[in-house]
Scaffold this motif. Structure first.
Motif, mmCIF file in Angstrom:
data_model
loop_
_atom_site.group_PDB
_atom_site.id
_atom_site.type_symbol
_atom_site.label_atom_id
_atom_site.label_comp_id
_atom_site.label_asym_id
_atom_site.label_seq_id
_atom_site.Cartn_x
_atom_site.Cartn_y
_atom_site.Cartn_z
ATOM 1 N N UNK A 20 -8.661 -13.495 11.304
ATOM 2 C CA UNK A 20 -9.242 -14.475 12.219
ATOM 3 C C UNK A 20 -8.617 -14.357 13.599
ATOM 4 N N UNK A 21 -9.313 -14.903 14.569
ATOM 5 C CA UNK A 21 -8.723 -14.989 15.903
ATOM 6 C C UNK A 21 -7.536 -15.938 15.807
ATOM 7 N N UNK B 160 0.218 -17.052 12.299
ATOM 8 C CA UNK B 160 -0.221 -16.762 13.654
ATOM 9 C C UNK B 160 -0.277 -15.252 13.829
ATOM 10 N N UNK B 161 -1.364 -14.750 14.413
ATOM 11 C CA UNK B 161 -1.556 -13.304 14.481
ATOM 12 C C UNK B 161 -0.436 -12.592 15.229
ATOM 13 N N UNK B 162 0.260 -13.284 16.100
ATOM 14 C CA UNK B 162 1.379 -12.669 16.814
ATOM 15 C C UNK B 162 2.509 -12.267 15.870
ATOM 16 N N UNK B 163 2.569 -12.908 14.702
ATOM 17 C CA UNK B 163 3.663 -12.677 13.761
ATOM 18 C C UNK B 163 3.189 -12.035 12.469
ATOM 19 N N UNK C 157 -10.012 -19.444 12.095
ATOM 20 C CA UNK C 157 -9.532 -20.304 11.020
ATOM 21 C C UNK C 157 -9.549 -21.757 11.459
ATOM 22 N N UNK C 158 -10.058 -22.639 10.588
ATOM 23 C CA UNK C 158 -10.001 -24.078 10.849
ATOM 24 C C UNK C 158 -8.945 -24.759 9.992
ATOM 25 N N UNK C 159 -9.075 -24.632 8.629
ATOM 26 C CA UNK C 159 -8.092 -25.301 7.779
ATOM 27 C C UNK C 159 -8.167 -24.850 6.329
#
Length: 145
Positions: free
Chosen positions: A120-121, A67-70, A16-18
């Protein structure tokens, strides 16, 4: 390009950029992502090693980047090896239909909301919309290897 081509790419990773809200008349949301078959190229982001994508939605009811962690991948459907996913039913969609009155909007406007997700990463990008996106490859990667 329609979204089906990106949807069907297996072993293809996105970063992801924006987001850009209302970047042009008749356009509600633009998402910019980088893509590659190689995750390391996305992490390094060296010139010419990744594709750059523009994903446009003409309307939306909801969008987010978490954020992928959440984040939690919906258990309603499972997609292996695809970074772009479309859900007809998901926990987020059910929640918004109940608590944000999307169900009544569907009935009144005779539309159906869908959950578009970009795995996304480092981010999970989600859009709830009645229509699919239009996707454009802005910058294809160069064969620099």
């Amino acid at each position: 390009m329609n979204d089906t081509e990106l949807l069907l790419r297996n072993d293809y990773f996105l970063a992801f950029e924006n987001f850009i809200e209302a970047p042009a008349p008749g356009l509600a949301l633009r998402i910019v992502c980088r893509g590659s078959e190689n995750e390391t190229d996305l992490l390094l982001n060296l010139d010419g090693t990744v594709d750059r994508w523009q994903i446009d939605f003409h309307s939306y009811a909801y969008y987010s980047a978490v954020a992928e962690d959440f984040s939690i991948v919906p258990d309603a459907e499972f997609y292996a090896d695809t970074a772009y996913r479309i859900y007809e039913n998901s926990p987020l969609l059910r929640y918004l239909k109940q608590h944000a009155h999307l169900a009544s909007q569907e009935q009144a406007r005779k539309v159906s909301y869908r959950h578009f997700m970009f795995a996304c990463m480092e981010h999970q990008v989600e859009v709830i919309s009645t229509s699919p996106s239009s996707i454009q490859l802005l910058e294809p990667k160069k064969n620099v290897r």
